[in-house]
Design a protein around this motif. Structure first.
Motif, PDB file in Angstrom:
ATOM      1  N   ARG A 122       0.836  -1.196   0.000  1.00 14.79           N
ATOM      2  CA  ARG A 122       0.000   0.000   0.000  1.00 14.79           C
ATOM      3  C   ARG A 122       0.867   1.241   0.000  1.00 14.79           C
ATOM      4  NH1 ARG A 122      -4.047   0.770   4.442  1.00 14.79           N
ATOM      5  NH2 ARG A 122      -4.162   2.669   3.234  1.00 14.79           N
ATOM      6  N   THR A 123       0.247   2.323  -0.422  1.00 19.44           N
ATOM      7  CA  THR A 123       0.900   3.616  -0.340  1.00 19.44           C
ATOM      8  C   THR A 123       0.735   4.156   1.074  1.00 19.44           C
ATOM      9  OG1 THR A 123      -1.126   4.672  -1.085  1.00 19.44           O
ATOM     10  CG2 THR A 123       0.505   4.139  -2.774  1.00 19.44           C
ATOM     11  N   ARG A 124       1.515   5.151   1.430  1.00 12.88           N
ATOM     12  CA  ARG A 124       1.393   5.709   2.778  1.00 12.88           C
ATOM     13  C   ARG A 124       0.010   6.323   2.945  1.00 12.88           C
ATOM     14  NH1 ARG A 124       5.941  10.325   2.999  1.00 12.88           N
ATOM     15  NH2 ARG A 124       7.131   8.434   2.585  1.00 12.88           N
ATOM     16  N   TYR A 125      -0.480   6.339   4.160  1.00 12.11           N
ATOM     17  CA  TYR A 125      -1.838   6.847   4.388  1.00 12.11           C
ATOM     18  C   TYR A 125      -1.890   7.540   5.734  1.00 12.11           C
ATOM     19  CZ  TYR A 125      -2.378   2.692   7.353  1.00 12.11           C
ATOM     20  OH  TYR A 125      -2.216   1.737   8.319  1.00 12.11           O
ATOM     21  N   GLU A 126      -2.910   8.386   5.866  1.00  8.42           N
ATOM     22  CA  GLU A 126      -3.090   9.155   7.088  1.00  8.42           C
ATOM     23  C   GLU A 126      -4.049   8.409   7.989  1.00  8.42           C
ATOM     24  OE1 GLU A 126      -4.183  13.150   6.310  1.00  8.42           O
ATOM     25  OE2 GLU A 126      -3.713  13.849   8.352  1.00  8.42           O
ATOM     26  N   ALA A 127      -3.564   7.971   9.138  1.00  6.40           N
ATOM     27  CA  ALA A 127      -4.399   7.264  10.096  1.00  6.40           C
ATOM     28  C   ALA A 127      -5.136   8.281  10.960  1.00  6.40           C
ATOM     29  CB  ALA A 127      -3.535   6.352  10.958  1.00  6.40           C
ATOM     30  N   SER A 128      -6.076   7.768  11.752  1.00  6.32           N
ATOM     31  CA  SER A 128      -6.839   8.664  12.620  1.00  6.32           C
ATOM     32  C   SER A 128      -5.873   9.379  13.564  1.00  6.32           C
ATOM     33  CB  SER A 128      -7.872   7.868  13.413  1.00  6.32           C
ATOM     34  OG  SER A 128      -7.227   6.913  14.223  1.00  6.32           O
ATOM     35  N   GLY A 129      -6.161  10.631  13.820  1.00  5.00           N
ATOM     36  CA  GLY A 129      -5.263  11.427  14.634  1.00  5.00           C
ATOM     37  C   GLY A 129      -4.229  12.166  13.804  1.00  5.00           C
ATOM     38  N   GLY A 130      -4.277  11.966  12.500  1.00  2.67           N
ATOM     39  CA  GLY A 130      -3.390  12.712  11.626  1.00  2.67           C
ATOM     40  C   GLY A 130      -1.996  12.142  11.507  1.00  2.67           C
ATOM     41  N   PHE A 131      -1.826  10.930  12.002  1.00  2.00           N
ATOM     42  CA  PHE A 131      -0.504  10.311  11.885  1.00  2.00           C
ATOM     43  C   PHE A 131      -0.352   9.635  10.524  1.00  2.00           C
ATOM     44  CE2 PHE A 131      -1.468  10.277  16.428  1.00  2.00           C
ATOM     45  CZ  PHE A 131      -0.388  10.999  16.903  1.00  2.00           C
ATOM     46  N   TRP A 132       0.811   9.802   9.943  1.00  6.03           N
ATOM     47  CA  TRP A 132       1.066   9.167   8.658  1.00  6.03           C
ATOM     48  C   TRP A 132       1.687   7.799   8.882  1.00  6.03           C
ATOM     49  CZ3 TRP A 132      -0.517  10.302   3.891  1.00  6.03           C
ATOM     50  CH2 TRP A 132      -1.146  11.542   3.729  1.00  6.03           C
ATOM     51  N   MET A 133       1.085   6.816   8.258  1.00  2.23           N
ATOM     52  CA  MET A 133       1.580   5.440   8.337  1.00  2.23           C
ATOM     53  C   MET A 133       2.400   5.156   7.090  1.00  2.23           C
ATOM     54  SD  MET A 133       0.381   4.442  11.217  1.00  2.23           S
ATOM     55  CE  MET A 133       0.540   2.657  11.194  1.00  2.23           C
ATOM     56  N   PRO A 134       3.482   4.391   7.247  1.00  2.00           N
ATOM     57  CA  PRO A 134       4.356   4.177   6.095  1.00  2.00           C
ATOM     58  C   PRO A 134       3.706   3.316   5.017  1.00  2.00           C
ATOM     59  CG  PRO A 134       5.038   2.840   7.950  1.00  2.00           C
ATOM     60  CD  PRO A 134       3.955   3.734   8.461  1.00  2.00           C
ATOM     61  N   GLY A 135       4.124   3.540   3.800  1.00  2.00           N
ATOM     62  CA  GLY A 135       3.752   2.654   2.701  1.00  2.00           C
ATOM     63  C   GLY A 135       4.726   1.493   2.614  1.00  2.00           C
ATOM     64  N   SER A 136       4.633   0.746   1.540  1.00  4.48           N
ATOM     65  CA  SER A 136       5.415  -0.493   1.406  1.00  4.48           C
ATOM     66  C   SER A 136       6.688  -0.315   0.604  1.00  4.48           C
ATOM     67  CB  SER A 136       4.560  -1.574   0.725  1.00  4.48           C
ATOM     68  OG  SER A 136       3.336  -1.750   1.398  1.00  4.48           O
ATOM     69  N   ALA A 137       6.885   0.865   0.018  1.00  2.00           N
ATOM     70  CA  ALA A 137       8.017   1.024  -0.900  1.00  2.00           C
ATOM     71  C   ALA A 137       9.333   0.763  -0.187  1.00  2.00           C
ATOM     72  CB  ALA A 137       8.022   2.422  -1.504  1.00  2.00           C
ATOM     73  N   GLY A 138      10.190   0.017  -0.850  1.00  2.00           N
ATOM     74  CA  GLY A 138      11.492  -0.263  -0.276  1.00  2.00           C
ATOM     75  C   GLY A 138      12.180  -1.407  -0.999  1.00  2.00           C
ATOM     76  N   TYR A 139      13.398  -1.656  -0.571  1.00  2.97           N
ATOM     77  CA  TYR A 139      14.175  -2.792  -1.083  1.00  2.97           C
ATOM     78  C   TYR A 139      14.066  -3.917  -0.064  1.00  2.97           C
ATOM     79  CZ  TYR A 139      16.073   0.318  -4.615  1.00  2.97           C
ATOM     80  OH  TYR A 139      16.216   1.169  -5.674  1.00  2.97           O
TER      81      TYR A 139
END
Ligand SMILES: [Cu+2]
Length: 327
Positions: A122-139
């Motif tokens: 998934r792509t990064r997304y904004e969780a409740s409370g305005g916190f950004w959760m990481p996406g899956s991009a990486g090696y």
């Protein structure tokens, strides 16, 4: 099914952009959230080794370098052609217990069994409370988690592993890709001078995918090149002050990747990559990065350097007659 140009390259170093299910008219990289389906065959190799491959009889160590884009789902049909219990367990992506690849969750292939594992991203997304959760991009990477022990120790020791790239849309794509796995005292299950010699021409964009396994600490060092210690190895722009490195820890289970321009600021030539734990580099954890001239010819002194490397000493290993070239 569409397969990227790079997947047509032969050998263990070529990445495969997993084809999307069904006909996709536009470039699959432009569409979001595709389901990609792939069949991987696990089979025995000579010398008591095992490998993953995209076709029967084509298993390699490392296994195929897999690529997807954030948001995609991957359905992996793992065909176990061996008489061993084994599995496939990914790092960095999202899966449920049934696709864990761990005997703890009864997630494995019995001998001769076929089983499907589902990986989501998934792509990064904004969780409740305005916190950004990481996406899956990486090696990332994948490996067996069921052969020999409940941790796949036997599978890792015998070659069941490979690289996994999750890209963000818009990421720069390289001309060449190299998977480098440090595992015990080996690189891609070889020791110098049988380790891979990766090749590029001066100015080509190349991507390194580095993975560590086993029970020893390792550090990856590349001569003549530097990269930013970021997700891609590149800076975001002129104001990006990310640290620049040419050496990075590669301990068991960890992975990273980066892109560099071959020979940029250093010129063509033969450059070493090696583990910087001294007993490991002396013991054979070293390989070559041959940066050719722009016209593809060998730079001055390169053949001498390659010949010297073939004398790399450690007991019990034959010199490679063919230089073990991996494009
Ligand atoms: Cu090492």
């Amino acid at each position: 099914m569409r397969v990227s140009r790079r997947s047509m390259l032969a050998g263990t170093a070529a990445g495969v952009l997993i084809p999307a299910v069904g006909a996709v008219a536009a470039d699959s990289a432009a569409a979001a959230g595709l389901t990609r389906r792939i069949t991987i065959y696990a089979e025995a190799l000579p010398g008591g080794l095992y490998g993953y491959g995209l076709e029967p009889g084509k298993a390699t160590i490392p296994g195929p370098l897999l690529e997807v884009y954030e948001g995609d789902t991957v359905e992996i049909e793992l065909v176990n052609l061996t008489d061993q219990r084994l599995s496939i367990h990914p790092h960095g992506v999202i899966y449920d217990t049934a696709s864990d690849g761990a005997p703890l969750n009864a997630s494995f292939n019995n001998p001769r069994e076929t089983r499907t594992y589902t990986w989501k991203t998934r792509t990064r997304y904004e969780a409740s409370g305005g916190f950004w959760m990481p996406g899956s991009a990486g090696y990332w990477h994948y490996h067996d988690h069921a052969m020999g022990t409940d941790h796949g120790t036997g599978g890792l020791a015998r070659g069941l592993y490979g690289g996994l790239i999750v890209r963000k849309r818009g990421d720069l794509l390289p001309a060449k890709q190299y998977t480098v796995v440090f595992n015990e005292m080996m690189i891609n299950h070889e020791m110098a001078p049988d380790t891979p010699m990766f090749e590029a021409r001066l100015g080509e964009r190349v991507e390194w995918v580095c993975v560590g396994y086993g029970s020893l600490p390792h550090t990856f060092h590349l001569h003549g090149h530097r990269w930013a210690d970021t997700r891609t190895g590149m800076l975001d722009g002129a104001a990006d002050n990310a640290q620049i490195v040419d050496n990075k820890n590669l301990d068991p289970g960890s992975s990273f990747g980066f892109q560099v321009i071959a020979g940029e600021g250093a010129g063509p030539g033969v450059w070493m990559y090696h583990c910087h734990v001294q007993t490991h580099s002396d013991g054979g954890m070293v390989g070559l990065f041959l940066v050719r001239n722009p016209d593809g010819s060998l730079p001055d002194g390169a053949q001498d350097a390659i010949d010297r490397f073939k004398q790399h000493g450690h007991a019990g290993h034959d010199m490679s007659p063919d230089g073990r070239t991996h494009a």
